[in-house]
Write an enzyme that holds these catalytic residues in place. Structure first.
Site, short mmCIF file in Angstrom:
data_model
loop_
_atom_site.label_atom_id
_atom_site.label_comp_id
_atom_site.label_asym_id
_atom_site.label_seq_id
_atom_site.Cartn_x
_atom_site.Cartn_y
_atom_site.Cartn_z
NE ARG A 1 -8.43 -12.69 8.78
CZ ARG A 1 -9.11 -11.79 9.42
NH1 ARG A 1 -9.06 -11.78 10.62
NH2 ARG A 1 -9.74 -10.97 8.76
CD GLN B 1 -11.63 -7.80 6.18
OE1 GLN B 1 -11.78 -6.66 5.83
NE2 GLN B 1 -10.48 -8.27 5.73
N GLY B 2 -16.93 -10.99 6.62
CA GLY B 2 -18.17 -10.71 6.67
C GLY B 2 -18.61 -11.02 5.28
CB ALA B 3 -17.86 -10.05 1.68
N PRO C 1 -11.54 -7.43 -1.33
CG PRO C 1 -9.75 -6.05 -0.12
CD PRO C 1 -10.76 -6.18 -1.28
CE LYS D 1 -4.28 -2.16 1.88
NZ LYS D 1 -3.39 -3.47 2.03
CG LEU D 2 3.99 0.95 -2.69
CD1 LEU D 2 4.80 0.84 -3.99
CD2 LEU D 2 5.30 0.79 -1.50
CB ALA D 3 1.02 6.27 0.77
CB VAL E 1 -14.10 -12.98 0.72
CG1 VAL E 1 -15.10 -14.28 0.47
CG2 VAL E 1 -14.24 -11.94 -0.66
#
Ligand code: BMP
Length: 236
Positions: free
Chosen positions: A210, A191-193, A186, A81-83, A188
């Site tokens: 995971r 995380q609940g989806a 992401p 996640k380059l910033a 899935v």
């Protein structure tokens, strides 16, 4: 371009599944676990996302060895996640592409990737921008979505990340981006989806960590996810 390669791997395997290989722990354990997972998941997983957890566990050399061993079977995505400012972004992406990564995830909010996108294309690598994060508190992304979307479309990123937990934003991104700009979702299962749900709303790929690498039977878990994805796409 390199994402076309990911699409064709997806069609070949009938899968939209990208594994987030976020193993953390002792070096030898994580290296052998990573190799084991990649050796058994090749029928269902088309891409592998590697970021800080695995890199901090097994080191750059360890990551390099894994990419070398599996470069013909999987599409490798660097997720740091380059910033940063433009020249650092370019220098960093060059190193990651030299390591064998096919695509690199960057943040959009610093608005520093105008030059990076064509630069990466020159290296035959793709840039994927973070548009909407999957967790609940991502308020700044929600408040600035229009700006981020216009920027992503304008600079011509190859893809964006939109949390699978926020399907309405996937739908919106699909409407607003060019068709050849792909959506990675992401969040899935853990995380609940549900598996396949993001695809129904217009995502092109699902990223799962995971629910596969912590599953008692990772192969069975990957197979079930891919079966749900196929059903979701079939129902459309
Ligand atoms: P898991 O399936 O274990 O929840 O992992 C999700 C993966 O996707 C992690 O690698 C995480 O860094 C990444 N991710 C996310 O969960 N939400 C985002 O908004 C952006 C991400 O990159």
């Amino acid at each position: 371009l390199s994402l076309a390669n990911l699409m064709s791997k997806g069609e070949e395997k009938g899968s939209r599944l990208i594994l987030a290989l976020d193993l953390l722990g002792p070096k030898d354990y994580c290296s052998s676990r990573a190799v084991y997972l990649l050796s058994i998941l090749r029928d269902y997983v088309i891409g592998v996302k590697i970021g800080h957890p695995l890199t901090l566990s097994i080191g750059i050399k360890g990551v390099l060895d894994i990419i070398k061993q599996y470069s013909s079977e999987y599409f490798f995505i660097a997720d740091f996640k380059l910033a940063d400012v433009p020249h650092i972004m370019k220098a960093t992406v060059k190193v990651l592409v030299d390591m064998g990564f096919n695509a690199v995830i960057t943040h959009l909010f610093p608005m520093s990737i105008d030059e990076l996108v064509p630069f990466s294309h020159g290296l035959n690598a793709s840039i994927i921008g973070v548009l909407m994060m999957s967790h609940k508190g991502a308020v700044l992304f929600e408040k600035n979505l229009n700006v981020l979307l216009d920027y992503a479309r304008g600079v011509g990123v190859d893809g964006v990340v939109v949390g699978a937990t926020k399907p309405m934003y996937i739908k919106l991104a699909r409407e607003r981006l060019n068709r050849d700009q792909l959506i990675f979702a992401p969040g899935v299962i853990r995380q609940g989806a549900t598996a396949g749900e993001a695809l129904k709303f217009g995502a092109d790929f699902e990223i799962v960590g995971r629910a596969i690498y912590e599953a008692p039977d990772p192969l069975l878990s990957a197979r079930r996810i891919v079966e749900s994805e196929r059903e979701a796409l079939h129902d459309q």
